[in-house]
Design a protein around this motif. Structure first.
Motif, PDB file in Angstrom:
ATOM      1  N   SER A 103      47.434  47.027  39.464  1.00 23.03           N
ATOM      2  CA  SER A 103      48.267  47.730  40.452  1.00 23.03           C
ATOM      3  C   SER A 103      47.815  49.166  40.678  1.00 23.03           C
ATOM      4  N   ASN A 104      46.523  49.335  40.951  1.00 21.74           N
ATOM      5  CA  ASN A 104      45.971  50.612  41.388  1.00 21.74           C
ATOM      6  C   ASN A 104      45.285  50.397  42.739  1.00 21.74           C
ATOM      7  N   MET A 105      44.331  51.250  43.049  1.00 20.13           N
ATOM      8  CA  MET A 105      43.547  51.101  44.280  1.00 20.13           C
ATOM      9  C   MET A 105      42.057  51.155  43.943  1.00 20.13           C
ATOM     10  N   ILE A 106      41.706  50.643  42.791  1.00 15.98           N
ATOM     11  CA  ILE A 106      40.336  50.748  42.277  1.00 15.98           C
ATOM     12  C   ILE A 106      39.379  49.941  43.152  1.00 15.98           C
ATOM     13  N   HIS A 107      38.362  50.621  43.666  1.00 18.49           N
ATOM     14  CA  HIS A 107      37.337  49.942  44.456  1.00 18.49           C
ATOM     15  C   HIS A 107      35.956  50.056  43.811  1.00 18.49           C
ATOM     16  N   ALA A 108      35.852  50.885  42.754  1.00 14.26           N
ATOM     17  CA  ALA A 108      34.558  51.069  42.093  1.00 14.26           C
ATOM     18  C   ALA A 108      34.774  51.449  40.628  1.00 14.26           C
ATOM     19  N   ILE A 109      33.854  50.975  39.791  1.00 10.53           N
ATOM     20  CA  ILE A 109      33.817  51.362  38.378  1.00 10.53           C
ATOM     21  C   ILE A 109      32.397  51.836  38.098  1.00 10.53           C
ATOM     22  N   GLU A 110      32.247  53.108  37.746  1.00 10.13           N
ATOM     23  CA  GLU A 110      30.906  53.662  37.526  1.00 10.13           C
ATOM     24  C   GLU A 110      30.220  52.985  36.343  1.00 10.13           C
ATOM     25  N   ASN A 130      41.255  46.907  44.618  1.00  9.21           N
ATOM     26  CA  ASN A 130      40.479  46.764  45.863  1.00  9.21           C
ATOM     27  C   ASN A 130      39.010  46.435  45.599  1.00  9.21           C
ATOM     28  N   LEU A 131      38.743  45.667  44.567  1.00  2.76           N
ATOM     29  CA  LEU A 131      37.366  45.304  44.230  1.00  2.76           C
ATOM     30  C   LEU A 131      36.880  44.166  45.127  1.00  2.76           C
ATOM     31  N   SER A 132      35.822  44.431  45.870  1.00  5.92           N
ATOM     32  CA  SER A 132      35.239  43.396  46.732  1.00  5.92           C
ATOM     33  C   SER A 132      34.052  42.712  46.064  1.00  5.92           C
ATOM     34  N   VAL A 133      33.534  43.342  45.003  1.00  5.33           N
ATOM     35  CA  VAL A 133      32.483  42.737  44.169  1.00  5.33           C
ATOM     36  C   VAL A 133      32.828  43.032  42.714  1.00  5.33           C
ATOM     37  N   LEU A 134      32.288  42.220  41.821  1.00  9.90           N
ATOM     38  CA  LEU A 134      32.526  42.444  40.401  1.00  9.90           C
ATOM     39  C   LEU A 134      31.626  43.579  39.918  1.00  9.90           C
ATOM     40  N   PRO A 135      32.178  44.662  39.408  1.00  9.16           N
ATOM     41  CA  PRO A 135      31.374  45.829  39.007  1.00  9.16           C
ATOM     42  C   PRO A 135      30.440  45.506  37.843  1.00  9.16           C
ATOM     43  N   SER A 136      29.195  45.929  37.964  1.00  6.42           N
ATOM     44  CA  SER A 136      28.210  45.657  36.911  1.00  6.42           C
ATOM     45  C   SER A 136      28.575  46.348  35.602  1.00  6.42           C
ATOM     46  N   ARG A 145      36.770  39.562  26.150  1.00  2.45           N
ATOM     47  CA  ARG A 145      37.383  38.254  25.902  1.00  2.45           C
ATOM     48  C   ARG A 145      38.252  37.782  27.056  1.00  2.45           C
ATOM     49  N   ASN A 146      38.924  38.715  27.727  1.00  2.00           N
ATOM     50  CA  ASN A 146      39.831  38.339  28.808  1.00  2.00           C
ATOM     51  C   ASN A 146      39.559  39.216  30.031  1.00  2.00           C
ATOM     52  N   LEU A 147      39.416  38.596  31.191  1.00  2.00           N
ATOM     53  CA  LEU A 147      39.195  39.329  32.431  1.00  2.00           C
ATOM     54  C   LEU A 147      40.141  38.791  33.499  1.00  2.00           C
ATOM     55  N   ASP A 148      40.971  39.672  34.037  1.00  2.00           N
ATOM     56  CA  ASP A 148      41.928  39.325  35.083  1.00  2.00           C
ATOM     57  C   ASP A 148      41.557  40.090  36.351  1.00  2.00           C
ATOM     58  N   ILE A 149      41.142  39.352  37.383  1.00  7.09           N
ATOM     59  CA  ILE A 149      40.790  39.985  38.657  1.00  7.09           C
ATOM     60  C   ILE A 149      41.584  39.347  39.806  1.00  7.09           C
ATOM     61  N   LEU A 150      42.793  38.911  39.518  1.00 12.00           N
ATOM     62  CA  LEU A 150      43.669  38.389  40.557  1.00 12.00           C
ATOM     63  C   LEU A 150      43.946  39.475  41.605  1.00 12.00           C
ATOM     64  N   GLN A 151      44.231  39.044  42.819  1.00 17.99           N
ATOM     65  CA  GLN A 151      44.645  39.942  43.898  1.00 17.99           C
ATOM     66  C   GLN A 151      43.658  41.074  44.148  1.00 17.99           C
ATOM     67  N   ASN A 152      42.383  40.695  44.221  1.00 20.81           N
ATOM     68  CA  ASN A 152      41.326  41.586  44.671  1.00 20.81           C
ATOM     69  C   ASN A 152      40.620  40.901  45.840  1.00 20.81           C
ATOM     70  N   PRO A 153      40.052  41.655  46.782  1.00 21.62           N
ATOM     71  CA  PRO A 153      39.426  41.048  47.970  1.00 21.62           C
ATOM     72  C   PRO A 153      38.021  40.502  47.708  1.00 21.62           C
ATOM     73  N   LEU A 154      37.892  39.711  46.661  1.00 20.61           N
ATOM     74  CA  LEU A 154      36.612  39.058  46.356  1.00 20.61           C
ATOM     75  C   LEU A 154      36.451  37.823  47.231  1.00 20.61           C
ATOM     76  N   LEU A 176      41.366  33.097  44.811  1.00 18.55           N
ATOM     77  CA  LEU A 176      40.423  32.486  45.756  1.00 18.55           C
ATOM     78  C   LEU A 176      40.877  32.616  47.210  1.00 18.55           C
ATOM     79  N   LYS A 177      41.720  33.577  47.493  1.00 18.22           N
ATOM     80  CA  LYS A 177      42.281  33.702  48.838  1.00 18.22           C
ATOM     81  C   LYS A 177      41.205  33.844  49.903  1.00 18.22           C
ATOM     82  N   LEU A 178      40.099  34.536  49.604  1.00 17.90           N
ATOM     83  CA  LEU A 178      39.034  34.765  50.596  1.00 17.90           C
ATOM     84  C   LEU A 178      37.825  33.850  50.385  1.00 17.90           C
ATOM     85  N   PHE A 179      37.932  32.894  49.472  1.00 19.99           N
ATOM     86  CA  PHE A 179      36.837  31.960  49.207  1.00 19.99           C
ATOM     87  C   PHE A 179      36.941  30.760  50.148  1.00 19.99           C
TER      88      PHE A 179
END
Length: 323
Positions: A103-110, A130-136, A145-154, A176-179
């Motif tokens: 529940s932020n507006m994160i679009h990038a992770i350095e 707001n992640l449109s790609v998975l940050p490297s 161990r656990n990754l939750d990326i629900l409700q992002n524009p992937l 998978l809303k945009l898949f």
């Protein structure tokens, strides 16, 4: 007299040293408005949730040692996770860190955002950003161990990324809303135990949708999908113990079964949740899942409960229905 004075000095010194130690242990590594509880030897938390933050505040070093550390940066206005944002968390020496950034507006992770905690066991919640790609940068978390990326524009998954995290990821949540099709890259998740998928946009799944983790998955949750039946792909999950299939208006028991033909029983499954679908009739679940002990059909459109569909030898000990 000299000995008494010396003993008093030693006692005062010891007391001051002990007090100082407690102050260091209990000191909060983040400043107000954040709060924390980081006492050595027990679970600790750093709470910066709902503070209108626009970035990750400076985290100071701490001499506290906790087993599990829960770090809340949820429900803020953060857009970028900067380099070295969590570097000093390693001073707390937690064996497990739960990073809650939902529940932020994160679009990038350095790229170096996770410096300092790259070898710690991590749970990372990035739900509703707001992640449109998975940050490297996530690939630097060698014990994620656990990754939750629900409700992002992937709209797709990167094969190389999934191959890297697939070596150690045990829990994954994906939207998978945009898949336009089921992401085949999921087959890289070779040790996956828990999978949550939301907003499946197509009526059927390929029979090999869960290939790669069919022998490790124990918990499967499918929410708000457009699937017309519980997919045949479930039949390949030899160790599945819990299945949740909710909020699917296309799922309805009428003249045909809600399950695609399986051809075998899945005796490993003990918990089935079919809440908030469009069921009008009691589904024949015990044919496919004979070992069910927990069954929930809450918030459907059931007109009556056909008890003849519950075998006399059923192991069911918990159920929740609405009629």
């Amino acid at each position: 007299m000299r000995n008494i004075l010396l003993n008093q000095i030693l006692l005062i010194t010891a007391f001051l040293g002990l007090s100082s130690a407690f102050l260091i242990v209990d000191s909060c590594p983040v400043s107000s408005p954040c709060t924390c509880s980081v006492s050595s030897g027990i679970d600790g938390n750093i709470n910066c949730g709902s503070k209108s933050l626009t970035n990750i505040p400076n985290i100071k070093q701490s001499s506290s040692h906790v087993s599990n550390l829960y770090v809340y940066f949820n429900s803020n206005k953060i857009t970028v996770i900067q380099n070295n944002a969590f570097r000093n968390l390693n001073s707390i020496n937690a064996s497990y860190i739960d990073l809650l950034l939902y529940s932020n507006m994160i679009h990038a992770i350095e790229s170096n955002a996770f410096n300092g905690i790259t070898n710690t066991y991590i749970s990372l919640n990035l739900d509703e950003n707001n992640l449109s790609v998975l940050p490297s940068a996530i690939l630097n978390l060698h014990n994620l161990r656990n990754l939750d990326i629900l409700q992002n524009p992937l709209h797709s998954l990167d094969a190389s990324f999934m191959s890297n995290i697939g070596r150690h990821l045990t829990s994954f949540s994906l939207d998978l809303k945009l898949f336009t099709e089921w992401p085949g890259e999921l087959h890289y998740l070779r040790v996956l135990q828990t999978l949550t998928v939301k907003n499946i946009q197509f009526p059927h799944l390929d029979i090999n949708a869960f290939h790669g983790f069919e022998n490790t998955l124990t918990n499967l949750t499918l929410v708000s999908s457009k699937l017309e039946k519980v997919p045949y792909a479930v039949c390949h999950l030899s160790h599945l113990s819990s299945l949740t299939f909710r909020y699917d208006n296309n799922l309805q028991e009428n003249k045909s079964s809600i399950f695609e033909p399986c051809g075998k029983k899945l005796s490993s499954l003990t918990s089935l949740n079919l809440d908030s679908n469009n069921l009008h009739m009691f589904p024949n679940v015990f044919t496919l899942f004979p070992s069910i002990t927990s069954l929930s059909l809450y918030n459907n459109k059931l007109q009556y409960i056909d008890i003849t569909k519950i075998p006399f030898h059923s192991k069911l000990n918990y159920y929740e229905f609405t009629v």
